[in-house]
Design a protein around this motif. Structure first.
Motif, PDB file in Angstrom:
ATOM      1  N   VAL A  53       0.693  -1.189  -0.009  1.00 18.29           N
ATOM      2  CA  VAL A  53       0.000  -0.076  -0.015  1.00 18.29           C
ATOM      3  C   VAL A  53       1.019   1.217  -0.233  1.00 18.29           C
ATOM      4  N   HIS A  54       0.783   2.033  -1.132  1.00 14.91           N
ATOM      5  CA  HIS A  54       1.563   3.087  -1.045  1.00 14.91           C
ATOM      6  C   HIS A  54       0.880   4.453  -0.614  1.00 14.91           C
ATOM      7  N   GLN A  55       1.481   5.426   0.054  1.00 12.12           N
ATOM      8  CA  GLN A  55       0.855   6.492   0.388  1.00 12.12           C
ATOM      9  C   GLN A  55       1.567   7.943  -0.161  1.00 12.12           C
ATOM     10  N   ALA A  56       1.277   8.688  -0.576  1.00 12.90           N
ATOM     11  CA  ALA A  56       1.864   9.699  -1.397  1.00 12.90           C
ATOM     12  C   ALA A  56       1.173  11.111  -1.025  1.00 12.90           C
ATOM     13  N   ILE A  57       2.118  12.236  -0.909  1.00 12.79           N
ATOM     14  CA  ILE A  57       1.744  13.587  -0.961  1.00 12.79           C
ATOM     15  C   ILE A  57       1.522  14.068  -2.395  1.00 12.79           C
TER      16      ILE A  57
ATOM     17  N   ARG B  42       2.440  16.653  -9.304  1.00 12.40           N
ATOM     18  CA  ARG B  42       3.292  15.485  -8.840  1.00 12.40           C
ATOM     19  C   ARG B  42       3.027  14.820  -7.823  1.00 12.40           C
ATOM     20  N   LEU B  43       3.103  13.392  -7.743  1.00  9.90           N
ATOM     21  CA  LEU B  43       3.068  12.748  -6.476  1.00  9.90           C
ATOM     22  C   LEU B  43       4.402  12.384  -6.124  1.00  9.90           C
ATOM     23  N   GLY B  44       4.541  12.328  -4.743  1.00 11.59           N
ATOM     24  CA  GLY B  44       5.826  11.806  -3.939  1.00 11.59           C
ATOM     25  C   GLY B  44       5.432  10.739  -2.870  1.00 11.59           C
ATOM     26  N   VAL B  45       5.922   9.412  -3.062  1.00  9.99           N
ATOM     27  CA  VAL B  45       5.573   8.358  -2.325  1.00  9.99           C
ATOM     28  C   VAL B  45       6.401   8.761  -1.037  1.00  9.99           C
ATOM     29  N   GLU B  46       5.652   8.727   0.053  1.00 13.03           N
ATOM     30  CA  GLU B  46       6.136   8.791   1.555  1.00 13.03           C
ATOM     31  C   GLU B  46       6.387   7.678   2.391  1.00 13.03           C
ATOM     32  N   HIS B  47       5.501   6.579   2.021  1.00 10.76           N
ATOM     33  CA  HIS B  47       5.496   5.126   2.750  1.00 10.76           C
ATOM     34  C   HIS B  47       4.985   4.069   1.775  1.00 10.76           C
ATOM     35  N   SER B  48       5.327   3.101   1.982  1.00  6.60           N
ATOM     36  CA  SER B  48       5.159   1.927   1.445  1.00  6.60           C
ATOM     37  C   SER B  48       4.894   0.707   2.322  1.00  6.60           C
ATOM     38  N   PHE B  49       3.644   0.452   2.846  1.00 10.83           N
ATOM     39  CA  PHE B  49       3.513  -0.421   3.641  1.00 10.83           C
ATOM     40  C   PHE B  49       3.092  -1.868   3.317  1.00 10.83           C
ATOM     41  N   PRO B  50       4.032  -2.523   3.540  1.00 11.85           N
ATOM     42  CA  PRO B  50       3.830  -4.390   3.222  1.00 11.85           C
ATOM     43  C   PRO B  50       2.743  -4.984   3.816  1.00 11.85           C
ATOM     44  N   VAL B  51       2.042  -5.646   3.111  1.00 10.43           N
ATOM     45  CA  VAL B  51       0.760  -6.309   3.737  1.00 10.43           C
ATOM     46  C   VAL B  51       1.043  -7.660   3.937  1.00 10.43           C
TER      47      VAL B  51
ATOM     48  N   ALA C 182      -8.484  -6.828   6.166  1.00 13.70           N
ATOM     49  CA  ALA C 182      -7.658  -6.858   7.047  1.00 13.70           C
ATOM     50  C   ALA C 182      -7.496  -5.153   7.430  1.00 13.70           C
ATOM     51  N   HIS C 183      -7.016  -4.756   8.745  1.00 10.08           N
ATOM     52  CA  HIS C 183      -6.639  -3.434   9.190  1.00 10.08           C
ATOM     53  C   HIS C 183      -5.393  -2.934   9.087  1.00 10.08           C
ATOM     54  N   LEU C 184      -5.042  -1.972   8.321  1.00 14.04           N
ATOM     55  CA  LEU C 184      -3.596  -1.628   8.475  1.00 14.04           C
ATOM     56  C   LEU C 184      -3.513  -0.027   9.256  1.00 14.04           C
ATOM     57  N   SER C 185      -2.740  -0.179  10.398  1.00 19.32           N
ATOM     58  CA  SER C 185      -2.614   0.843  11.199  1.00 19.32           C
ATOM     59  C   SER C 185      -1.668   1.739  10.500  1.00 19.32           C
ATOM     60  N   CYS C 186      -1.617   3.005  11.063  1.00 16.30           N
ATOM     61  CA  CYS C 186      -0.589   3.978  10.439  1.00 16.30           C
ATOM     62  C   CYS C 186       0.757   3.629  10.760  1.00 16.30           C
ATOM     63  N   ASP C 187       1.003   2.795  11.673  1.00 15.16           N
ATOM     64  CA  ASP C 187       2.476   2.384  11.882  1.00 15.16           C
ATOM     65  C   ASP C 187       2.815   1.167  10.866  1.00 15.16           C
ATOM     66  N   GLY C 188       1.999   0.727  10.154  1.00 11.24           N
ATOM     67  CA  GLY C 188       2.313  -0.468   9.338  1.00 11.24           C
ATOM     68  C   GLY C 188       1.783  -2.019   9.896  1.00 11.24           C
ATOM     69  N   THR C 189       1.317  -1.631  10.941  1.00 11.95           N
ATOM     70  CA  THR C 189       0.620  -3.073  11.659  1.00 11.95           C
ATOM     71  C   THR C 189      -0.608  -3.583  10.755  1.00 11.95           C
ATOM     72  N   VAL C 190      -0.611  -4.842  10.506  1.00 15.73           N
ATOM     73  CA  VAL C 190      -1.764  -5.356   9.715  1.00 15.73           C
ATOM     74  C   VAL C 190      -2.431  -6.510  10.734  1.00 15.73           C
ATOM     75  N   THR C 191      -3.542  -6.314  10.728  1.00 14.26           N
ATOM     76  CA  THR C 191      -4.491  -7.051  11.761  1.00 14.26           C
ATOM     77  C   THR C 191      -5.515  -7.835  10.744  1.00 14.26           C
ATOM     78  N   TRP C 192      -5.387  -8.885  10.781  1.00 14.10           N
ATOM     79  CA  TRP C 192      -6.296  -9.887   9.745  1.00 14.10           C
ATOM     80  C   TRP C 192      -7.643  -9.863  10.544  1.00 14.10           C
ATOM     81  N   LEU C 193      -8.606  -9.759   9.681  1.00  8.75           N
ATOM     82  CA  LEU C 193     -10.064  -9.810  10.099  1.00  8.75           C
ATOM     83  C   LEU C 193     -10.577 -11.063   9.418  1.00  8.75           C
ATOM     84  N   GLY C 194     -11.788 -10.915   8.906  1.00  4.55           N
ATOM     85  CA  GLY C 194     -12.281 -12.357   8.439  1.00  4.55           C
ATOM     86  C   GLY C 194     -11.852 -12.568   6.986  1.00  4.55           C
TER      87      GLY C 194
END
Length: 293
Positions: free
Chosen positions: A32-36, A43-52, A78-90
């Motif tokens: 999951v990429h997050q960009a300003i 132009r987009l600038g990628v700030e974070h890339s979260f591995p799932v 799944a839930h992805l937290s702002c610190d990158g933690t992935v919590t699997w749901l159903g």
């Protein structure tokens, strides 16, 4: 083009109004990429890339106490937290007969997350459309889909527009108060020569923007199916689109390099990148998943 970052299969763009940033996924890479977005430069600038840790098809904001985002990923949600933690749901597709994955998804104005599944082998009719309600329960909303793709909701949440790509249609449903889908009707029919309908979003005027895989374009249609506008894209495999930017007047478009040969990648060097366009209309704020406290 909005940025130089190139994914293998960019999908599921979502403008997060809380952060004023764009999120999108690299599906098979499980990122999951997050960009300003620099509005002056476009132009987009990628700030974070979260591995799932699994293929991911969609990302939407979550406005619960945990914040972060909800994902259609792996065999479910799944839930992805702002610190990158992935919590699997159903994981409703975990024990299917075929190897399955989740594909496109959207939250609705009532706080539920809808997302469809499909087989990796694209076997016909084995997928389903699921609804993750705010209380965490998962309901099968529709069965016998093949490549469950674009979704869009009317602002009041009473109408769902839905794409199962091989049908070459956008279908319209009434959404009952309990989430049941009724009154299926064809809203848009797209000739295969134009490309295959993939991801989709809706604008503030109620018109549908449909990404055309193999069509190098995004088309704007009225809910009655009249073609109003075409945005040409410098990549053939156009996967999805969404409105974003501070005024929600920029159309962000994702593309893919999936299954391209080396020669095709060289010829279509921007495949996998995110594009942006000013199209003269505004979008609607992204709906969020709203878990019950």
């Amino acid at each position: 083009m909005a940025g130089d970052h190139r994914a293998e299969h960019a999908e599921g763009p979502c403008w997060d109004p809380r952060l004023q940033k764009l999120l999108w996924v690299d599906q098979y890479a499980g990122l999951v990429h997050q960009a300003i977005f620099d509005t002056d430069a476009g132009r987009l600038g990628v700030e974070h890339s979260f591995p799932v840790g699994a293929p991911v098809g969609a990302v939407v904001p979550s406005i619960g106490p945990a914040g972060g985002w909800l994902l259609a990923a792996g065999c479910g949600f799944a839930h992805l937290s702002c610190d990158g933690t992935v919590t699997w749901l159903g994981q409703p597709e975990a024990h299917a007969d075929q190897r399955m994955r989740m594909n496109d998804g959207k939250a609705d104005p009532r706080g539920a997350l809808w997302a469809g599944s499909m087989a990796f082998g694209k076997q016909p009719g084995v997928g389903s459309l699921y609804r993750l309600d705010p209380d965490g329960s998962i309901t099968v909303a529709r069965t016998h889909t093949t490549i469950s793709n674009g979704l869009a909701f009317s602002p009041d949440g009473d109408r769902l527009y839905f794409i199962d790509t091989p049908t070459q249609r956008v279908d319209r449903f009434h959404v009952a108060a309990d989430g049941r889908l009724t009154g299926q009707a064809t809203a848009v029919t797209i000739a295969p020569s134009l490309g295959h309908p993939d991801g989709m979003c809706i604008d503030a005027e109620g018109c549908l923007w449909v990404a055309l895989w193999g069509g190098s374009a995004v088309h704007r249609y009225t809910p009655a199916g009249t073609l109003l506008a075409i945005v040409e894209v410098d990549a053939p495999q156009v996967s999805s689109c969404t409105f974003g930017g501070p005024d929600l007047d920029t159309l962000f478009i994702t593309t893919s390099a999936e299954d391209m040969s080396g020669a095709q990648r060289a010829r279509h060097e921007h495949s996998g990148k995110v594009f942006c366009a000013e199209v003269g209309v505004k979008g609607l704020p992204a709906d969020a998943y709203a878990p019950t406290p």
